[in-house]
Design an enzyme around this catalytic site. Structure first.
Site, PDB file in Angstrom:
ATOM      1  N   SER A  10       0.852  -1.192   0.000  1.00 44.54           N
ATOM      2  CA  SER A  10       0.000   0.000   0.000  1.00 44.54           C
ATOM      3  C   SER A  10       0.885   1.237   0.000  1.00 44.54           C
ATOM      4  CB  SER A  10      -0.893   0.025   1.230  1.00 44.54           C
ATOM      5  OG  SER A  10      -1.433   1.325   1.369  1.00 44.54           O
ATOM      6  N   HIS A  35      -1.178  -1.293  -4.359  1.00 43.76           N
ATOM      7  CA  HIS A  35      -2.443  -1.007  -3.672  1.00 43.76           C
ATOM      8  C   HIS A  35      -2.553   0.493  -3.403  1.00 43.76           C
ATOM      9  CE1 HIS A  35      -5.915  -2.218  -1.187  1.00 43.76           C
ATOM     10  NE2 HIS A  35      -5.522  -1.291  -0.326  1.00 43.76           N
ATOM     11  N   ASP A  37      -4.778   3.447  -1.819  1.00 42.25           N
ATOM     12  CA  ASP A  37      -5.841   3.755  -0.857  1.00 42.25           C
ATOM     13  C   ASP A  37      -6.376   5.160  -1.092  1.00 42.25           C
ATOM     14  OD1 ASP A  37      -6.064   1.393   0.831  1.00 42.25           O
ATOM     15  OD2 ASP A  37      -3.995   1.821   1.416  1.00 42.25           O
ATOM     16  N   MET A  39      -9.036   7.932  -0.014  1.00 37.97           N
ATOM     17  CA  MET A  39      -9.873   8.308   1.137  1.00 37.97           C
ATOM     18  C   MET A  39     -10.355   9.744   0.984  1.00 37.97           C
ATOM     19  SD  MET A  39      -7.591   6.727   4.222  1.00 37.97           S
ATOM     20  CE  MET A  39      -6.739   5.147   4.071  1.00 37.97           C
ATOM     21  N   HIS A  68      -8.373   0.885  -4.050  1.00 37.57           N
ATOM     22  CA  HIS A  68      -9.301   0.658  -2.947  1.00 37.57           C
ATOM     23  C   HIS A  68      -9.986   1.984  -2.640  1.00 37.57           C
ATOM     24  CE1 HIS A  68      -9.575  -0.375   1.681  1.00 37.57           C
ATOM     25  NE2 HIS A  68     -10.763  -0.218   1.119  1.00 37.57           N
ATOM     26  N   MET A  70     -12.274   4.322  -0.673  1.00 38.04           N
ATOM     27  CA  MET A  70     -12.932   4.563   0.616  1.00 38.04           C
ATOM     28  C   MET A  70     -13.567   5.938   0.516  1.00 38.04           C
ATOM     29  SD  MET A  70      -9.884   2.972   2.951  1.00 38.04           S
ATOM     30  CE  MET A  70      -8.723   3.087   1.589  1.00 38.04           C
ATOM     31  N   MET A 139     -11.249  -6.319   5.216  1.00 37.51           N
ATOM     32  CA  MET A 139     -10.524  -5.359   6.054  1.00 37.51           C
ATOM     33  C   MET A 139     -10.247  -5.999   7.410  1.00 37.51           C
ATOM     34  SD  MET A 139     -10.044  -2.704   4.176  1.00 37.51           S
ATOM     35  CE  MET A 139      -9.140  -1.878   5.487  1.00 37.51           C
ATOM     36  N   GLY A 144      -9.015   3.646   7.130  1.00 38.28           N
ATOM     37  CA  GLY A 144      -8.708   5.056   7.376  1.00 38.28           C
ATOM     38  C   GLY A 144      -7.229   5.326   7.585  1.00 38.28           C
ATOM     39  N   GLY A 146      -3.042   3.572   8.073  1.00 34.61           N
ATOM     40  CA  GLY A 146      -2.077   2.482   8.112  1.00 34.61           C
ATOM     41  C   GLY A 146      -1.609   2.269   9.539  1.00 34.61           C
ATOM     42  N   GLY A 147      -0.883   1.190   9.753  1.00 38.08           N
ATOM     43  CA  GLY A 147      -0.223   0.978  11.033  1.00 38.08           C
ATOM     44  C   GLY A 147      -1.123   0.543  12.170  1.00 38.08           C
ATOM     45  N   ASP A 177      -6.465  -6.788   4.163  1.00 36.47           N
ATOM     46  CA  ASP A 177      -5.883  -5.446   4.236  1.00 36.47           C
ATOM     47  C   ASP A 177      -5.942  -4.919   5.666  1.00 36.47           C
ATOM     48  OD1 ASP A 177      -5.104  -2.806   3.813  1.00 36.47           O
ATOM     49  OD2 ASP A 177      -6.757  -2.319   2.454  1.00 36.47           O
ATOM     50  N   GLY A 179      -2.855  -4.307   9.080  1.00 39.86           N
ATOM     51  CA  GLY A 179      -2.124  -4.988  10.145  1.00 39.86           C
ATOM     52  C   GLY A 179      -1.416  -6.258   9.714  1.00 39.86           C
TER      53      GLY A 179
HETATM   54  C1  DX5 Z   1      -6.419   1.258   5.607  1.00 37.87           C
HETATM   55  C2  DX5 Z   1      -5.889   0.915   4.232  1.00 37.87           C
HETATM   56  C3  DX5 Z   1      -4.764  -0.043   4.222  1.00 37.87           C
HETATM   57  C4  DX5 Z   1      -3.551   0.405   4.981  1.00 37.87           C
HETATM   58  C5  DX5 Z   1      -2.799  -0.801   5.440  1.00 37.87           C
HETATM   59  O1  DX5 Z   1      -7.588   2.001   5.458  1.00 37.87           O
HETATM   60  O2  DX5 Z   1      -6.929   0.350   3.447  1.00 37.87           O
HETATM   61  O3  DX5 Z   1      -4.430  -0.394   2.900  1.00 37.87           O
HETATM   62  O4  DX5 Z   1      -2.714   1.202   4.225  1.00 37.87           O
HETATM   63  O5  DX5 Z   1      -1.729  -0.371   6.223  1.00 37.87           O
HETATM   64  P1  DX5 Z   1      -0.911  -1.366   7.148  1.00 37.87           P
HETATM   65  O6  DX5 Z   1      -0.399  -2.476   6.263  1.00 37.87           O
HETATM   66  O7  DX5 Z   1       0.166  -0.493   7.674  1.00 37.87           O
HETATM   67  O8  DX5 Z   1      -1.844  -1.875   8.190  1.00 37.87           O
HETATM   68 ZN    ZN Z   2      -6.483  -0.501   1.404  1.00 37.69          ZN
END
Ligand code: DX5
Ligand code: ZN
Length: 221
Positions: A10, A35, A37, A39, A68, A70, A139, A144, A146-147, A177, A179
Site C-alpha cells: 500500500s 495497492h 488507498d 480516502m 481501494h 474509501m 478489512m 482510514g 495504516g499501522g 488489508d 495490520g
Molecule cells: C487502511 C488501508 C490499508 C492500509 C494498510 O484504510 O486500506 O491499505 O494502508 O496499512 P498497514 O499495512 O500499515 O496496516
Molecule cells: Zn487498502
C-alpha cells in the site's frame, strides 16, 4: 480456487513527496499489485489522493493498480479512476445504496471489480454478486489509517469467503488489508487469503529493505 500468494504494497505508507520513485522501487522489489488507498475524509476519517495522482503514477509501472476506494458517494468517480489507469477497482457496500449497480459500473468501464468488507460487515453481502466479482477484500482493521493492529476475528470471515469462492470455481482474489506483518501474514494465508496488502510491513526499514520485506511476506505461505 486459491491462487499463488501475491503481495500488494500500500503506497499509503510510502514517502508521498516521491511517490513515483516509491512505486518504481516496490515494482523492482517484487510487488505483484500496487495497492492505492483513496480516502475522502467523509467515508473514512482521513484524506489521501484522487484520480489525478493515480494518472501521474501510471507511467511509473506496468504492474496492476489495485485501487481501494474509501469514498462516498463512489459511483460518480468510477469512470475517473478507470480513465486514470486503475486495473482493479474496489468499493465498500456502505459507500452507496446500490452495490450491484456500483459493480456494474466498474464492469462497464472494463475494469476488474472488487467488494471490500469492513470488520463488522457480514460475508454474505457478496452472495448474489459472485458471478461479477474479481476480488473480495477483507478489512482486518477499520479503514482510514495504516499501522493499525490486525483484528483476529476477521480470520473466520476469510475462511467463510474462501469456501464461497471455491464453490464458484472462479479465480476470485481473496485479499486481506490491515495490520499484515510477519506474524499475521501466515494466519491470513492459512485462513484462505491469496493477496496480502502490506503498508507498514513493506516500507519499514526504507528502500534497501523493500525486496526483503516483500519476499518474507510472500514466504509466509
Ligand atoms: C487502511 C488501508 C490499508 C492500509 C494498510 O484504510 O486500506 O491499505 O494502508 O496499512 P498497514 O499495512 O500499515 O496496516
Ligand atoms: Zn487498502
Amino acid at each position: 480456487m486459491k491462487q499463488r500468494v501475491r503481495i500488494a504494497p500500500s503506497i499509503l505508507s510510502s514517502d508521498f513527496a516521491q511517490l513515483g520513485e516509491e512505486v518504481r522501487r516496490i515494482d523492482a522489489a517484487g510487488a505483484d499489485y500496487i495497492h492505492v488507498d483513496v480516502m475522502d475524509g467523509h467515508f473514512v476519517p482521513n484524506i489521501t489522493i484522487g484520480p489525478g495522482v493515480v494518472k501521474a503514477l501510471r507511467p511509473h509501472t506496468k504492474k496492476t493498480f489495485d485501487v481501494h476506494l474509501m469514498i462516498s458517494p463512489v459511483d460518480p468517480y468510477i469512470q475517473d479512476f478507470s480513465d486514470s489507469g486503475a486495473d482493479i477497482i474496489s468499493a465498500h457496500p456502505e459507500a452507496g445504496a446500490h452495490l450491484h449497480r456500483t459493480i456494474q459500473e466498474i464492469k462497464r468501464c472494463g475494469k476488474k471489480a472488487g467488494v471490500v468488507l469492513n470488520p463488522a460487515t457480514p460475508p454474505d453481502v457478496v452472495d448474489h454478486l459472485m458471478g461479477d466479482l474479481d476480488l473480495i477484500l477483507v478489512m482486518s482493521v477499520n479503514p482510514g489509517f495504516g499501522g493499525q493492529k490486525f483484528i483476529k476475528s476477521q480470520l473466520d470471515k476469510l475462511r467463510i469467503l474462501r469456501a464461497k469462492i471455491d464453490s464458484t470455481g472462479r479465480p476470485i482474489d481473496l485479499e486481506v488489508d490491515g495490520g499484515i506483518n510477519f506474524e499475521t501474514a501466515p494466519l491470513a494465508i492459512e485462513a484462505g487469503a491469496d493477496v496480502l496488502v502490506a503498508g507498514t510491513a513493506t516500507f519499514t526499514g526504507g528502500p534497501s529493505q523493500y525486496a526483503a520485506n516483500i519476499q518474507r511476506l510472500r514466504g509466509s505461505a
